[in-house]
Write a protein that holds these residues in place. Structure first.
Motif, PDB file in Angstrom:
ATOM      1  N   SER A 122       0.757  -1.100   0.089  1.00  0.00           N
ATOM      2  CA  SER A 122      -0.290  -0.034  -0.023  1.00  0.00           C
ATOM      3  C   SER A 122       0.945   1.347  -0.040  1.00  0.00           C
ATOM      4  O   SER A 122       1.977   1.450   0.269  1.00  0.00           O
ATOM      5  N   ARG A 167      -3.391   6.487   6.003  1.00  0.00           N
ATOM      6  CA  ARG A 167      -3.362   5.548   7.079  1.00  0.00           C
ATOM      7  C   ARG A 167      -2.250   4.712   6.939  1.00  0.00           C
ATOM      8  O   ARG A 167      -1.806   4.425   5.639  1.00  0.00           O
ATOM      9  N   GLU A 168      -1.968   3.632   7.873  1.00  0.00           N
ATOM     10  CA  GLU A 168      -1.290   2.555   7.808  1.00  0.00           C
ATOM     11  C   GLU A 168      -1.958   1.284   7.556  1.00  0.00           C
ATOM     12  O   GLU A 168      -3.111   1.155   8.270  1.00  0.00           O
ATOM     13  N   TRP A 169      -1.920   0.677   6.419  1.00  0.00           N
ATOM     14  CA  TRP A 169      -2.755  -0.591   6.026  1.00  0.00           C
ATOM     15  C   TRP A 169      -1.946  -1.412   5.075  1.00  0.00           C
ATOM     16  O   TRP A 169      -0.812  -0.676   4.355  1.00  0.00           O
ATOM     17  N   GLN A 170      -2.270  -2.607   5.180  1.00  0.00           N
ATOM     18  CA  GLN A 170      -1.574  -3.555   3.999  1.00  0.00           C
ATOM     19  C   GLN A 170      -2.655  -4.336   3.307  1.00  0.00           C
ATOM     20  O   GLN A 170      -3.852  -4.708   3.726  1.00  0.00           O
ATOM     21  N   ASP A 191      -3.944  -7.479   5.144  1.00  0.00           N
ATOM     22  CA  ASP A 191      -4.578  -7.333   6.582  1.00  0.00           C
ATOM     23  C   ASP A 191      -6.078  -7.624   6.345  1.00  0.00           C
ATOM     24  O   ASP A 191      -6.571  -7.074   4.993  1.00  0.00           O
ATOM     25  N   ASP A 249      -8.568  -5.979   7.901  1.00  0.00           N
ATOM     26  CA  ASP A 249      -9.076  -4.809   8.263  1.00  0.00           C
ATOM     27  C   ASP A 249      -8.374  -3.863   7.301  1.00  0.00           C
ATOM     28  O   ASP A 249      -7.118  -3.295   7.834  1.00  0.00           O
ATOM     29  N   TRP A 250      -9.027  -3.178   6.236  1.00  0.00           N
ATOM     30  CA  TRP A 250      -8.324  -2.270   5.500  1.00  0.00           C
ATOM     31  C   TRP A 250      -8.551  -0.725   6.077  1.00  0.00           C
ATOM     32  O   TRP A 250      -8.327   0.048   5.198  1.00  0.00           O
ATOM     33  N   LYS A 251      -9.190  -0.724   6.970  1.00  0.00           N
ATOM     34  CA  LYS A 251      -9.394   0.764   7.649  1.00  0.00           C
ATOM     35  C   LYS A 251     -10.083   1.708   6.915  1.00  0.00           C
ATOM     36  O   LYS A 251      -9.594   2.889   6.701  1.00  0.00           O
TER      37      LYS A 251
END
Ligand code: SF4
Ligand code: SF4
Length: 537
Positions: free
Chosen positions: A37, A52-55, A58, A60-62
């Motif tokens: 990401s 935001r921090e996400w991958q 994950d 949960d992709w927030k």
């Protein structure tokens, strides 16, 4: 970095239908098949939504609140603004002519990499939200609503399309899946779903003028390094200038040309050529990038990144612009630049002061491709070329997708190559020119973490190179794209072996007999001419 999977492991896929409907089959985010990401600081720098921090791996992709509304509003907006997009949502008859034309389908066997099904990922939501039949009959007419699983599917498959447009060549309706992918990525970006290999170069471009983040003083140093190298090879000191007002031509390159290997040898080729013909040109340290990674996630970003080229052409007071060997840069120049940022405020028209040729097709953009410029010089017999200097190379040419399909640049590079080399061999005709196969790593997908998918996507191109390698002993794959130069070496090493990659102007620079040069003992790579020929004999 090399892919550890064996060839038989990569090709071990089952083409028989799974028995499950496509809507019920979900992608697996397995290592090697997706990109990481966008890093938060770069997303913030570009002022893009939802940093935001996400991958992708994950659960949960927030996603931001009410993200579905954002996507559907964005969808509606683009249906109203892009007539082609609306048309492409409506007119596919599912004839299947495109289905086996995508390199990712050929290399992965995944049905959702068939262009028709890739587009269906989005078309199904279009039917549900924007057609009466879809609203009433739902799945019966291939309609489904957007939800998190669908969004993840979009992300997976729109970042497994290199926007190469090969499928559109075979579609009887001219449906361009690349444009559907472009809109898909744009909608994903609206809820903060993007990849770092695209976001970071775009952010670098705003800070330093180029994707690689090269500061102006390093840009200058690298050019000086090239000048020294050329002098040691040819005995001639070329004299490029930077930010010089009043030059006739502004020369724009992909920044990899002054930084990476094998790109730098193409850069030597440009400099020797311009010196030899006495071209009055300048670089710009601000517009030090012709590539435009905005193309891979947002129309608005394309426009913002592209604007600096015209701004510099105006500030420096040049007559016109020449652009170097780059792929997607030319899609932007040829198809978007004039409408997005034109008309260009240059001091003249694109007319070669050496041959007098007026490049009428570039009257609006004021920008001429280096291969057009050089092939015109060759046509007018302005260059003294010794093709035997490239005799160590048995050369083929990879038509890069964007110059070939987006601008019809088919003959000019071949004119340059054939005048510079004695040994040129075409790959099979269904793999070149308009039907060329993608390198498998374009449109921002050339990352190491995505290596398995790149090798899969590059298989048809590698297969065609292997054909001429086995049949004619081809050992050099030439191309006119910076992404190709960066990614094809790994592809050749994995699938073919014994094939190097070069730019067309590297071959020209080798062959160019410059006035007053010393006897050349090495080529532009510094390899001894005689030794190189011997090692390839
Ligand atoms: S070739 Fe065109 S009309 Fe036929 S399935 Fe593919 S996109 Fe649809
Ligand atoms: S544009 Fe290229 S990568 Fe995308 S679906 Fe068509 S053939 Fe495949």
């Amino acid at each position: 970095m090399a892919l550890k999977l064996r060839h038989d492991e990569v090709m071990n896929f089952d083409l028989r239908p799974s028995g499950k409907g496509w809507m019920d089959t979900k992608p697996e985010f397995s290592k090697g098949t997706y990109c990481f990401s966008g890093v938060r600081k770069h997303v913030e720098y570009l002022e893009q939504p939802n940093p935001r921090e996400w991958q992708p791996y994950d659960d949960d992709w927030k996603l931001p609140e009410r993200w579905e509304e954002t996507i559907i509003k964005g969808f509606e907006d683009r249906l109203s603004r892009f007539r082609s997009f609306k048309l492409f949502m409506d007119i596919c008859v599912r004839c299947g002519a495109c289905s086996d034309k995508c390199h990712y389908f050929i290399g992965s066997g995944d049905p959702k990499n068939m262009p028709v099904l890739r587009a269906e990922l989005m078309r199904s939501v279009y039917r549900k939200r924007f057609t009466a039949a879809g609203k009433i009959l739902g799945r019966l007419v291939g309609a489904r609503d957007i939800d998190e699983a669908v969004l993840k599917e979009w992300f997976y498959y729109f970042y497994q399309c290199t926007e190469c447009r090969r499928c559109s060549v075979f579609c009887p309706y001219g449906i361009d899946t690349a444009e559907i992918t472009m809109i898909g990525r744009e909608l994903l970006n609206m809820v903060g779903l993007n990849i770092n290999w695209i976001i970071e170069p775009a952010s670098n471009c705003f800070r330093t003028g180029n994707h690689l983040g090269i500061q102006p003083h390093t840009f200058k140093d690298n050019i000086e390094f090239a000048v020294d190298e050329i002098e040691s090879i040819t005995g001639i000191r070329v004299n490029p200038t930077i930010n010089r007002r009043g030059a006739e031509v502004l020369f724009i390159i992909p920044s990899a040309d002054i930084f990476a290997d094998p790109h730098i040898f193409t850069f030597y080729g440009y400099l020797t050529l311009f010196h030899e013909i006495g071209l009055d040109y300048t670089f710009s340290a601000y517009a030090s990038e012709g590539g435009n990674f905005g193309l891979f996630f947002s129309h608005e970003m394309v426009k913002r990144l592209n604007a600096k080229i015209y701004a510099e052409a105006k500030r420096l007071g040049v007559k016109y612009i020449i652009g170097g060997e780059c792929g997607h840069m030319w899609r932007v120049m040829h198809q978007y630049m004039d409408t997005m940022n034109g008309p260009a405020e240059t001091k003249g028209d694109p007319v070669s002061s050496i041959t007098g040729t007026r490049f009428d097709h570039a009257r609006a953009t004021k920008m001429v491709h280096i291969c057009e410029f050089t092939s015109d010089l060759i046509h007018h017999k302005k260059l003294n070329l010794d093709p035997s200097r490239n005799d160590a190379y048995r050369v083929t040419f990879h038509d890069s997708c964007n110059p070939a399909r987006a601008m019809g640049m088919l003959e000019e590079p071949r004119i340059v190559i054939k005048s510079s080399c004695n040994n040129f061999f075409e790959m099979p005709e269904n793999t070149i020119r308009e039907q060329t196969f993608c390198c498998g790593s374009g449109s921002g997908l050339g990352t190491d973490e995505n290596l398995e998918m790149r090798m899969r996507g590059g298989l048809p191109r590698a297969n065609a190179v292997k054909h001429v390698h086995d049949r004619h002993g081809v050992n050099m794959l030439s191309c006119i794209c910076a992404i190709d130069k960066a990614t094809l070496p790994a592809l050749m090493d994995y699938w073919v072996g014994g094939v190097e990659v070069c730019g067309v102007h590297e071959l020209l620079g080798n062959a160019l007999m410059m006035k007053g040069e010393k006897e050349r003992t090495v080529n532009l790579r510094g390899e001894e001419l005689a030794a190189k020929e011997k090692s390839n004999a």
